[in-house]
Motif scaffolding. Structure first.
Motif, PDB file in Angstrom:
ATOM      1  N   HIS A   1       0.862  -1.171   0.000  1.00 38.82           N
ATOM      2  CA  HIS A   1       0.000   0.000   0.000  1.00 38.82           C
ATOM      3  C   HIS A   1       0.895   1.216   0.000  1.00 38.82           C
ATOM      4  CE1 HIS A   1      -3.292  -2.677   0.992  1.00 38.82           C
ATOM      5  NE2 HIS A   1      -2.574  -3.166   1.974  1.00 38.82           N
ATOM      6  N   TRP A   2       0.485   2.267  -0.681  1.00 35.93           N
ATOM      7  CA  TRP A   2       1.299   3.464  -0.789  1.00 35.93           C
ATOM      8  C   TRP A   2       0.977   4.411   0.345  1.00 35.93           C
ATOM      9  CZ3 TRP A   2       5.204   3.303  -3.977  1.00 35.93           C
ATOM     10  CH2 TRP A   2       5.148   2.395  -5.039  1.00 35.93           C
ATOM     11  N   LEU A   3       2.003   4.907   1.019  1.00 36.62           N
ATOM     12  CA  LEU A   3       1.840   5.901   2.064  1.00 36.62           C
ATOM     13  C   LEU A   3       1.888   7.296   1.467  1.00 36.62           C
ATOM     14  CD1 LEU A   3       4.184   4.415   4.796  1.00 36.62           C
ATOM     15  CD2 LEU A   3       1.695   4.324   4.707  1.00 36.62           C
ATOM     16  N   GLU A   4       2.846   7.553   0.649  1.00 29.68           N
ATOM     17  CA  GLU A   4       3.008   8.823  -0.039  1.00 29.68           C
ATOM     18  C   GLU A   4       3.829   8.554  -1.285  1.00 29.68           C
ATOM     19  OE1 GLU A   4       6.723  10.812   2.207  1.00 29.68           O
ATOM     20  OE2 GLU A   4       4.918  10.658   3.421  1.00 29.68           O
ATOM     21  N   ASP A   5       4.147   9.587  -2.018  1.00 29.92           N
ATOM     22  CA  ASP A   5       4.838   9.415  -3.285  1.00 29.92           C
ATOM     23  C   ASP A   5       6.160   8.666  -3.112  1.00 29.92           C
ATOM     24  OD1 ASP A   5       5.075   9.735  -6.043  1.00 29.92           O
ATOM     25  OD2 ASP A   5       6.345  11.506  -5.801  1.00 29.92           O
ATOM     26  N   GLY A   6       6.242   7.470  -3.681  1.00 30.79           N
ATOM     27  CA  GLY A   6       7.467   6.687  -3.650  1.00 30.79           C
ATOM     28  C   GLY A   6       7.693   5.868  -2.401  1.00 30.79           C
ATOM     29  N   LEU A   7       6.799   5.949  -1.407  1.00 32.63           N
ATOM     30  CA  LEU A   7       6.958   5.190  -0.167  1.00 32.63           C
ATOM     31  C   LEU A   7       5.812   4.204  -0.048  1.00 32.63           C
ATOM     32  CD1 LEU A   7       8.639   4.869   2.429  1.00 32.63           C
ATOM     33  CD2 LEU A   7       7.126   6.533   3.490  1.00 32.63           C
ATOM     34  N   ALA A   8       6.158   2.919   0.060  1.00 32.46           N
ATOM     35  CA  ALA A   8       5.141   1.866   0.110  1.00 32.46           C
ATOM     36  C   ALA A   8       5.226   1.109   1.428  1.00 32.46           C
ATOM     37  CB  ALA A   8       5.332   0.894  -1.047  1.00 32.46           C
ATOM     38  N   MET A   9       4.081   0.591   1.881  1.00 28.80           N
ATOM     39  CA  MET A   9       4.034  -0.283   3.051  1.00 28.80           C
ATOM     40  C   MET A   9       4.064  -1.719   2.562  1.00 28.80           C
ATOM     41  SD  MET A   9       1.334   1.115   5.925  1.00 28.80           S
ATOM     42  CE  MET A   9       0.067   0.135   5.245  1.00 28.80           C
ATOM     43  N   PRO A  10       5.089  -2.489   2.949  1.00 27.96           N
ATOM     44  CA  PRO A  10       5.116  -3.890   2.507  1.00 27.96           C
ATOM     45  C   PRO A  10       4.004  -4.688   3.177  1.00 27.96           C
ATOM     46  CG  PRO A  10       6.886  -3.460   4.048  1.00 27.96           C
ATOM     47  CD  PRO A  10       6.232  -2.143   3.774  1.00 27.96           C
ATOM     48  N   ARG A  11       3.495  -5.674   2.474  1.00 27.91           N
ATOM     49  CA  ARG A  11       2.476  -6.560   3.036  1.00 27.91           C
ATOM     50  C   ARG A  11       3.134  -7.534   3.997  1.00 27.91           C
ATOM     51  NH1 ARG A  11      -1.553  -7.652  -2.019  1.00 27.91           N
ATOM     52  NH2 ARG A  11      -1.960  -5.458  -2.347  1.00 27.91           N
ATOM     53  N   LEU A  12       2.412  -7.858   5.073  1.00 23.00           N
ATOM     54  CA  LEU A  12       2.964  -8.700   6.135  1.00 23.00           C
ATOM     55  C   LEU A  12       2.103  -9.918   6.405  1.00 23.00           C
ATOM     56  CD1 LEU A  12       3.694  -6.077   8.946  1.00 23.00           C
ATOM     57  CD2 LEU A  12       5.314  -6.990   7.305  1.00 23.00           C
ATOM     58  N   ASN A  13       2.747 -10.970   6.867  1.00 26.61           N
ATOM     59  CA  ASN A  13       2.109 -12.110   7.523  1.00 26.61           C
ATOM     60  C   ASN A  13       2.811 -12.234   8.862  1.00 26.61           C
ATOM     61  OD1 ASN A  13       0.525 -12.706   5.313  1.00 26.61           O
ATOM     62  ND2 ASN A  13       1.867 -14.311   4.554  1.00 26.61           N
ATOM     63  N   VAL A  14       2.039 -12.262   9.947  1.00 23.67           N
ATOM     64  CA  VAL A  14       2.609 -12.396  11.280  1.00 23.67           C
ATOM     65  C   VAL A  14       1.936 -13.578  11.957  1.00 23.67           C
ATOM     66  CG1 VAL A  14       3.024 -11.279  13.506  1.00 23.67           C
ATOM     67  CG2 VAL A  14       2.970  -9.898  11.428  1.00 23.67           C
ATOM     68  N   SER A  15       2.742 -14.513  12.443  1.00 24.14           N
ATOM     69  CA  SER A  15       2.208 -15.638  13.204  1.00 24.14           C
ATOM     70  C   SER A  15       2.940 -15.692  14.538  1.00 24.14           C
ATOM     71  CB  SER A  15       2.357 -16.942  12.420  1.00 24.14           C
ATOM     72  OG  SER A  15       3.703 -17.195  12.123  1.00 24.14           O
ATOM     73  N   GLU A  16       2.355 -16.420  15.472  1.00 19.09           N
ATOM     74  CA  GLU A  16       2.894 -16.448  16.819  1.00 19.09           C
ATOM     75  C   GLU A  16       2.779 -17.851  17.390  1.00 19.09           C
ATOM     76  OE1 GLU A  16       1.829 -14.267  21.090  1.00 19.09           O
ATOM     77  OE2 GLU A  16       0.429 -14.110  19.426  1.00 19.09           O
ATOM     78  N   ASN A  17       3.796 -18.267  18.138  1.00 16.69           N
ATOM     79  CA  ASN A  17       3.700 -19.480  18.950  1.00 16.69           C
ATOM     80  C   ASN A  17       4.117 -19.092  20.360  1.00 16.69           C
ATOM     81  OD1 ASN A  17       6.589 -19.656  19.108  1.00 16.69           O
ATOM     82  ND2 ASN A  17       6.605 -20.686  17.116  1.00 16.69           N
ATOM     83  N   GLU A  18       4.265 -20.051  21.244  1.00 14.86           N
ATOM     84  CA  GLU A  18       4.549 -19.703  22.641  1.00 14.86           C
ATOM     85  C   GLU A  18       5.933 -19.095  22.837  1.00 14.86           C
ATOM     86  OE1 GLU A  18       5.414 -23.945  21.839  1.00 14.86           O
ATOM     87  OE2 GLU A  18       3.519 -22.874  21.837  1.00 14.86           O
ATOM     88  N   LYS A  19       6.843 -19.304  21.874  1.00 16.78           N
ATOM     89  CA  LYS A  19       8.213 -18.817  22.049  1.00 16.78           C
ATOM     90  C   LYS A  19       8.574 -17.606  21.195  1.00 16.78           C
ATOM     91  CE  LYS A  19      10.098 -23.224  23.474  1.00 16.78           C
ATOM     92  NZ  LYS A  19      11.173 -24.197  23.305  1.00 16.78           N
ATOM     93  N   ALA A  20       7.931 -17.446  20.033  1.00 18.63           N
ATOM     94  CA  ALA A  20       8.382 -16.404  19.111  1.00 18.63           C
ATOM     95  C   ALA A  20       7.273 -15.938  18.178  1.00 18.63           C
ATOM     96  CB  ALA A  20       9.554 -16.926  18.289  1.00 18.63           C
ATOM     97  N   PHE A  21       7.551 -14.815  17.533  1.00 25.50           N
ATOM     98  CA  PHE A  21       6.730 -14.308  16.442  1.00 25.50           C
ATOM     99  C   PHE A  21       7.470 -14.600  15.139  1.00 25.50           C
ATOM    100  CE2 PHE A  21       5.754 -11.511  20.020  1.00 25.50           C
ATOM    101  CZ  PHE A  21       4.369 -11.531  20.020  1.00 25.50           C
ATOM    102  N   GLU A  22       6.745 -14.984  14.123  1.00 26.92           N
ATOM    103  CA  GLU A  22       7.311 -15.188  12.786  1.00 26.92           C
ATOM    104  C   GLU A  22       6.676 -14.140  11.873  1.00 26.92           C
ATOM    105  OE1 GLU A  22       9.637 -17.495  11.967  1.00 26.92           O
ATOM    106  OE2 GLU A  22       9.670 -18.299  14.008  1.00 26.92           O
TER     107      GLU A  22
END
Length: 156
Positions: free
Chosen positions: A43-64
């Protein structure tokens, strides 16, 4: 778009004049401009700056975390962790190579910057965090900071 002729109206009355053609082009351009950032990834924030798409998952020890950073080299990626806050930045510089005797007629490839910050549900142990970049996907393993055992206060 399919035009369906109804009744006995001549086909020429179904075609718009110059004003309708201009309006149609304007609407078409509006939709192309709106959907273009999604087709290019992010998604574009402003001219030339984009927000990368994310996938975030979680288990009891860490975030991926997986973030799309197409065309970005690993030396152009910066990840910072501050407690629960994670910030990803990257820059893709695509130089338009021009050979002697040639002239660039049209170019859509340019520098693109990515930036995204998000907050996780618990603090990250930044000492154990790992990052790798493969085929335009940044993969982060962010271990959760282990809370110390509850401390019992002595009542005086």
């Amino acid at each position: 778009m399919n035009l369906i002729r109804r009744g006995n109206a001549p086909l020429s009355t179904l075609r718009g004049g110059p004003i309708e053609d201009q309006f149609g082009r304007m609407v078409e351009n509006m939709f192309q401009d709106f959907f273009a950032p999604m087709a290019q990834g992010g998604h574009w924030l402003e001219d030339g700056l984009a927000m990368p798409r994310l996938n975030v998952s979680e288990n009891e020890k860490a975030f991926e975390v997986q973030a799309e950073l197409p065309g970005v080299k690993k030396e152009d990626v910066k990840v910072s962790i501050d407690g629960q806050r994670v910030t990803i930045e990257g820059e893709c510089q695509q130089a338009n190579e021009q050979r002697e005797g040639e002239q660039v007629v049209y170019s859509e490839r340019s520098t693109r910057r990515y930036q995204r910050s998000f907050t996780l549900s618990s603090e990250v142990d930044d000492a154990g965090a790992q990052a790798r970049l493969e085929n335009g996907i940044l993969m982060l393993t962010l271990p959760k900071k282990q809370g110390g055992a509850a401390k019992r206060l002595t009542i005086q």
